[in-house]
Design a protein around this motif. Structure first.
Motif, PDB file in Angstrom:
ATOM      1  N   TRP A   6       1.303 -22.829  15.334  1.00  0.00           N
ATOM      2  CA  TRP A   6      -0.051 -22.393  15.692  1.00  0.00           C
ATOM      3  C   TRP A   6      -0.654 -21.538  14.582  1.00  0.00           C
ATOM      4  N   THR A  47      -4.737 -18.818  22.884  1.00  0.00           N
ATOM      5  CA  THR A  47      -3.283 -18.645  22.838  1.00  0.00           C
ATOM      6  C   THR A  47      -2.894 -17.170  22.949  1.00  0.00           C
ATOM      7  N   HIS A  51       1.234 -16.237  19.069  1.00  0.00           N
ATOM      8  CA  HIS A  51       1.874 -16.963  17.979  1.00  0.00           C
ATOM      9  C   HIS A  51       1.929 -16.150  16.701  1.00  0.00           C
TER      10      HIS A  51
END
Length: 56
Positions: A6, A47, A51
């Motif tokens: 990511w 997200t 990440h």
């Protein structure tokens, strides 16, 4: 230390958009590169930044 996928994709999208916005020649390209920048930011937001390696 290796970053995850990511992070790599977000960094690549940010780089592409920044280069495009720097050297843009017309309004259509401006919109495209701005959208790439926005997509990268949205992926980062969605997200939750989980990440990220905060030591980057």
């Amino acid at each position: 230390m290796s970053r995850n996928k990511w992070t790599d994709m977000i960094i690549e999208l940010q780089g592409l958009s920044q280069a495009g916005l720097t050297y843009v020649r017309d309004d259509f390209d401006l919109e495209r590169y701005a959208r790439i920048r926005d997509i990268a930011a949205e992926v980062d937001r969605v997200t939750g930044g989980k990440h990220r390696d905060h030591r980057l």
